[in-house]
Design a protein around this motif. Structure first.
Motif, PDB file in Angstrom:
ATOM      1  N   ASP A 262     -19.818  69.034  -9.587  1.00 46.42           N
ATOM      2  CA  ASP A 262     -19.201  68.515  -8.382  1.00 46.42           C
ATOM      3  C   ASP A 262     -19.183  66.986  -8.359  1.00 46.42           C
ATOM      4  O   ASP A 262     -18.799  66.393  -7.374  1.00 46.42           O
ATOM      5  CB  ASP A 262     -19.898  69.075  -7.153  1.00 46.42           C
ATOM      6  N   GLY A 263     -19.619  66.338  -9.425  1.00 47.26           N
ATOM      7  CA  GLY A 263     -19.613  64.890  -9.495  1.00 47.26           C
ATOM      8  C   GLY A 263     -20.901  64.220  -9.075  1.00 47.26           C
ATOM      9  O   GLY A 263     -21.012  62.997  -9.120  1.00 47.26           O
ATOM     10  N   THR A 264     -21.893  64.999  -8.654  1.00 46.24           N
ATOM     11  CA  THR A 264     -23.193  64.432  -8.285  1.00 46.24           C
ATOM     12  C   THR A 264     -23.911  63.943  -9.534  1.00 46.24           C
ATOM     13  O   THR A 264     -23.932  64.629 -10.547  1.00 46.24           O
ATOM     14  CB  THR A 264     -24.065  65.481  -7.565  1.00 46.24           C
ATOM     15  N   LEU A 265     -24.493  62.761  -9.451  1.00 48.64           N
ATOM     16  CA  LEU A 265     -25.299  62.214 -10.535  1.00 48.64           C
ATOM     17  C   LEU A 265     -26.764  62.515 -10.238  1.00 48.64           C
ATOM     18  O   LEU A 265     -27.233  62.272  -9.124  1.00 48.64           O
ATOM     19  CB  LEU A 265     -25.110  60.701 -10.637  1.00 48.64           C
ATOM     20  N   TYR A 266     -27.478  63.070 -11.214  1.00 45.10           N
ATOM     21  CA  TYR A 266     -28.913  63.318 -11.081  1.00 45.10           C
ATOM     22  C   TYR A 266     -29.654  62.389 -12.024  1.00 45.10           C
ATOM     23  O   TYR A 266     -29.211  62.159 -13.148  1.00 45.10           O
ATOM     24  CB  TYR A 266     -29.250  64.775 -11.412  1.00 45.10           C
ATOM     25  N   ALA A 267     -30.759  61.838 -11.552  1.00 46.26           N
ATOM     26  CA  ALA A 267     -31.570  60.937 -12.369  1.00 46.26           C
ATOM     27  C   ALA A 267     -33.038  61.303 -12.213  1.00 46.26           C
ATOM     28  O   ALA A 267     -33.467  61.759 -11.147  1.00 46.26           O
ATOM     29  CB  ALA A 267     -31.356  59.492 -11.938  1.00 46.26           C
ATOM     30  N   ALA A 268     -33.790  61.097 -13.287  1.00 47.48           N
ATOM     31  CA  ALA A 268     -35.235  61.347 -13.255  1.00 47.48           C
ATOM     32  C   ALA A 268     -35.959  60.021 -13.435  1.00 47.48           C
ATOM     33  O   ALA A 268     -35.604  59.229 -14.301  1.00 47.48           O
ATOM     34  CB  ALA A 268     -35.640  62.316 -14.364  1.00 47.48           C
TER      35      ALA A 268
ATOM     36  N   PRO B  21     -24.519  60.776  -4.649  1.00 50.41           N
ATOM     37  CA  PRO B  21     -23.293  61.522  -4.356  1.00 50.41           C
ATOM     38  C   PRO B  21     -22.106  61.033  -5.173  1.00 50.41           C
ATOM     39  O   PRO B  21     -22.087  59.886  -5.632  1.00 50.41           O
ATOM     40  CB  PRO B  21     -23.075  61.270  -2.854  1.00 50.41           C
ATOM     41  N   PRO B  22     -21.105  61.895  -5.341  1.00 52.23           N
ATOM     42  CA  PRO B  22     -19.898  61.493  -6.064  1.00 52.23           C
ATOM     43  C   PRO B  22     -19.303  60.218  -5.457  1.00 52.23           C
ATOM     44  O   PRO B  22     -19.255  60.071  -4.237  1.00 52.23           O
ATOM     45  CB  PRO B  22     -18.949  62.677  -5.876  1.00 52.23           C
ATOM     46  N   GLY B  23     -18.928  59.280  -6.299  1.00 52.63           N
ATOM     47  CA  GLY B  23     -18.349  58.034  -5.832  1.00 52.63           C
ATOM     48  C   GLY B  23     -19.370  56.958  -5.510  1.00 52.63           C
ATOM     49  O   GLY B  23     -19.025  55.860  -5.145  1.00 52.63           O
TER      50      GLY B  23
END
Length: 80
Positions: free
Chosen positions: A1-7, A32-34
């Motif tokens: 869905d375009g969400t970026l996840y980071a650890a 979130p996307p964008g």
């Protein structure tokens, strides 16, 4: 869905582990996307020293944990 996840390997910074002896509690963040403000999804003892993330076709996030402890690593499935 375009969400970026980071650890984050240690949410409070690596010096908190090496200098102060704190536990390596990491964090899982989403953006979130964008763009926009990151949201902390996980930041507790269940998310120790994450090393990598992958998002599966099922929408789940897979994270490698305990990467600072030789022989103690694992992969966990997280449903956002």
């Amino acid at each position: 869905d375009g969400t970026l996840y980071a650890a984050e390997i240690v949410h409070d910074g690596l010096m908190s582990v090496f200098a102060a002896g704190a536990a390596p509690v990491g964090a899982l963040l989403s953006v979130p996307p964008g763009g926009g403000e990151p949201q902390v999804l996980i930041n507790d003892e269940s998310f120790m020293a994450p090393g990598g993330l992958a998002v599966g076709s099922d929408g789940a996030i897979y994270a490698s944990l305990n990467t600072l402890a030789p022989g103690a690593g694992s992969v966990v499935k997280i449903t956002p």
